[in-house]
Design a protein around this motif. Structure first.
Motif, short mmCIF file in Angstrom:
data_model
loop_
_atom_site.label_atom_id
_atom_site.label_comp_id
_atom_site.label_asym_id
_atom_site.label_seq_id
_atom_site.Cartn_x
_atom_site.Cartn_y
_atom_site.Cartn_z
N ALA A 111 -0.85 -15.15 35.50
CA ALA A 111 -2.00 -14.59 36.20
C ALA A 111 -1.51 -13.89 37.46
O ALA A 111 -0.36 -14.09 37.89
N LEU A 112 -2.35 -13.08 38.07
CA LEU A 112 -1.92 -12.34 39.25
C LEU A 112 -1.60 -13.26 40.42
O LEU A 112 -0.81 -12.89 41.31
N ASP A 113 -2.19 -14.45 40.44
CA ASP A 113 -1.90 -15.39 41.53
C ASP A 113 -0.74 -16.32 41.21
O ASP A 113 -0.46 -17.25 41.96
N GLY A 114 -0.07 -16.10 40.07
CA GLY A 114 1.10 -16.89 39.72
C GLY A 114 0.85 -18.05 38.78
O GLY A 114 1.80 -18.74 38.38
N ARG A 115 -0.41 -18.30 38.39
CA ARG A 115 -0.67 -19.37 37.43
C ARG A 115 -0.07 -19.01 36.07
O ARG A 115 -0.05 -17.86 35.67
N VAL A 116 0.41 -20.05 35.37
CA VAL A 116 1.00 -19.86 34.04
C VAL A 116 -0.06 -20.18 32.99
O VAL A 116 -0.56 -21.30 32.93
N ARG A 117 -0.39 -19.18 32.19
CA ARG A 117 -1.43 -19.33 31.17
C ARG A 117 -0.82 -19.58 29.80
O ARG A 117 0.30 -19.15 29.52
N SER A 118 -1.60 -20.25 28.96
CA SER A 118 -1.15 -20.54 27.60
C SER A 118 -1.06 -19.26 26.77
O SER A 118 -1.79 -18.30 27.01
N VAL A 119 -0.18 -19.29 25.80
CA VAL A 119 -0.04 -18.19 24.84
C VAL A 119 -0.02 -18.78 23.44
O VAL A 119 0.21 -19.97 23.25
N ARG A 120 -0.26 -17.93 22.46
CA ARG A 120 -0.23 -18.38 21.07
C ARG A 120 1.22 -18.50 20.59
O ARG A 120 2.10 -17.82 21.08
N GLY A 121 1.41 -19.37 19.59
CA GLY A 121 2.70 -19.44 18.92
C GLY A 121 3.76 -20.25 19.63
O GLY A 121 4.95 -20.06 19.38
N ILE A 122 3.35 -21.20 20.50
CA ILE A 122 4.35 -22.02 21.20
C ILE A 122 5.20 -22.82 20.20
O ILE A 122 6.43 -22.86 20.31
N LEU A 123 4.55 -23.45 19.23
CA LEU A 123 5.28 -24.30 18.28
C LEU A 123 6.31 -23.52 17.46
O LEU A 123 7.50 -23.89 17.44
N PRO A 124 5.94 -22.44 16.74
CA PRO A 124 6.97 -21.71 15.99
C PRO A 124 8.04 -21.09 16.89
O PRO A 124 9.19 -20.98 16.48
N ALA A 125 7.68 -20.71 18.11
CA ALA A 125 8.68 -20.16 19.02
C ALA A 125 9.72 -21.21 19.39
O ALA A 125 10.94 -20.93 19.40
N LEU A 126 9.29 -22.43 19.67
CA LEU A 126 10.24 -23.47 20.03
C LEU A 126 11.05 -23.95 18.82
O LEU A 126 12.20 -24.35 18.97
N LEU A 127 10.45 -23.92 17.64
CA LEU A 127 11.24 -24.24 16.44
C LEU A 127 12.37 -23.24 16.26
O LEU A 127 13.50 -23.61 15.90
N ALA A 128 12.08 -21.96 16.52
CA ALA A 128 13.13 -20.94 16.43
C ALA A 128 14.18 -21.14 17.52
O ALA A 128 15.39 -20.96 17.28
#
Length: 504
Positions: A111-128
């Motif tokens: 976010a513009l204030d520096g907050r980290v927002r969720s995104v799709r595909g966390i599980l397959p990304a970490l498996l890779a």
């Protein structure tokens, strides 16, 4: 000024490719350049990242910033690269030490204030990332329970870019650790005892659950077609750990997971309306294709109500998917692969007017034929069980026994599946529906007397080669339910009769 590196992951379907992100801050005109085939959302990340860095209390470099994403020829899509881009810029400008970035995957939108927002595909990304040997990962705190499903990674959850900066500077307590995983209790589904009458359809549902077969239910409105389809998923066993991860990966990409239920442990049920488009059915979209309903139903049930009104083109797009159990979608930015091994349940009326009794039908024979022909022969050839449902004649009768409950039928299904698994496990198959025809005809060939009905049906053109193979699979399922070692002539005859029940 120096060069810094970190890692992110590019997703193509459920397959992930690690992406090395580099930042170079050096002499030149004040400019931020992003190279490596970014899409529009990723191009816009330069402005998001710059604002997030400034609002976190750090200065954006007043020199030329070059951000490289490698492999450079691989298309990069989405906003999940924001956190990694911000961290490598800060490391390259010597605002934070670069050591912890080496081998660290960073996923999250800023976010513009520096907050980290969720995104799709966390599980397959970490498996890779795990397959690539990367040891650490930083993800949004809201996605930490989903990320914790991947063993073998040192995981951290971040609320803001400032927390990640503190962690990079040596503060171990700045980021969150994954909480202990406690699977959600299974939600009881609707009970099979709610379905009034329809013994043939109930038996077909049990056979379908035991062998993993596809079903067509034909009958007037109000006879229980939808109720039966909704209860099929309750007869299926829970997903194995590997299957649960595969299903969860698809749901992660589709954005269907919640922090409360990060793991899909029960077979999914996906119901479609005739207005569903082909893209919504099989997947698609611009850039890289997104998963469709067939992939969301992976290892579960896909129910298509009013199938004859669904559209022949859309239904015929399922033909290859039913055979291969996978969707391959070619788009501008690459080919996306999604798993799609599901049980198909089709429900349709016998004709457009759909009267409660056949004798009240007002449709012209040609209209009725056109309506039924919308379910093409090649598609129906892939449907193992075709059931004609009768109009109800009585709702309650004190003289009839109570219908069996889901729990009772599920026990028989579990026993039949256990027998099938013991027989096919050395080949890597779990249900009879997965067994290739050549294996049934060669290694598990039945006596000629047992299959004589199939031979006669083939000789007179009433059955195709694919249909004969599917009859054999259903016969093995009937044998498993009967707890016999081999199918008998009666089992083969029953399997063949299931394929002939299509129209009243």
């Amino acid at each position: 000024m120096a060069l810094a590196r970190a890692w992110c992951v590019a997703l193509f379907g459920v397959d992930g490719v690690p992406v090395e992100i580099e930042a170079d801050v050096g002499a030149g005109a004040v400019l931020t350049k992003l190279v490596g085939l970014p899409d529009a959302a990723l191009q816009e990340s330069k402005d998001r990242v710059r604002a997030a860095v400034r609002n976190t209390g750090h200065e954006w470099p007043t020199q030329r910033v070059t951000l490289g994403l490698s492999p450079a020829s691989l298309p990069k899509v989405g906003s999940s690269y924001d956190l990694a881009l911000a961290c490598v810029v800060l490391a390259a400008s010597q605002a934070v030490p670069p050591e912890r970035l080496e081998g660290t995957v960073l996923l999250g939108e800023l976010a513009l204030d520096g907050r980290v927002r969720s995104v799709r595909g966390i599980l397959p990304a970490l498996l890779a990332a795990r397959r690539a040997g990367l040891p650490r990962a930083v993800v949004p705190t809201a996605s930490l329970r989903e990320a914790a499903l991947v063993d073998g990674l040192d995981l951290h959850g971040a609320d803001s870019l400032g927390d990640v900066v503190e962690w990079l500077s040596g503060n171990e307590s700045a980021l969150h650790r994954p909480p202990p995983f406690t699977p959600a209790p299974p939600t009881p589904g609707p009970d099979l005892a709610d379905v009034v009458g329809q013994p043939e359809a109930r038996w077909a549902l049990e056979v379908a659950a035991a062998g993993g077969h596809h079903v067509l239910l034909t009958g007037p409105p109000g006879t229980g077609k939808t109720m039966l389809a909704e209860r099929l998923v309750s007869l299926l066993p829970p997903l194995t750990p590997d299957d649960a991860l595969g299903v969860t990966a698809v749901h992660s990409i589709a954005g269907l997971l919640t922090p409360e239920t990060p793991l899909v442990s029960t077979p999914p049920f996906v119901s479609l309306h005739p207005s569903t488009s082909t893209v919504a059915l099989v997947g698609g979209g611009s850039g890289l294709a997104k998963p469709g309903a067939v992939s969301r139903a992976h290892k579960g049930v896909l129910f298509i109500d009013e199938a004859s009104e669904f559209g022949q083109t859309k239904l015929d797009s399922l033909r290859t998917i039913l055979e291969e159990g996978e969707v391959r979608l070619a788009r501008r930015d690459g080919i996306a692969r999604y798993p799609a091994r599901f049980q198909l349940v089709l429900a349709t009326n016998p004709c457009p007017c759909a009267p409660a009794k056949d004798i009240d039908c007002t449709c012209h024979p040609a209209v009725k034929r056109r309506y039924q022909a919308k379910l093409s022969g090649p598609l129906l050839d892939r449907v193992d069980l075709r059931v004609l449902m009768r109009s109800l004649t009585v709702m309650m009768d004190a003289g009839l026994p109570d219908p069996e409950s889901t729990e009772t039928v599920r026990k028989r299904v579990a026993n039949a599946r256990a027998r099938a698994h013991a027989r096919w496990s050395r080949h890597g198959w779990h249900t009879n529906a997965e067994v290739p025809g050549p294996i049934l005809r060669r290694e598990y060939r039945l006596p000629r007397q047992t299959t004589s009905l199939l031979d006669r049906a083939l000789s007179r053109g009433a059955l195709t080669g694919r249909g004969a193979d599917r009859c054999l699979r259903v016969a093995w399922t009937l044998a498993d339910l009967a707890e016999t070692d081999l199918p008998t002539e009666d089992h083969v005859a029953a399997a063949l009769e299931f394929r002939e029940r299509r129209t009243p």
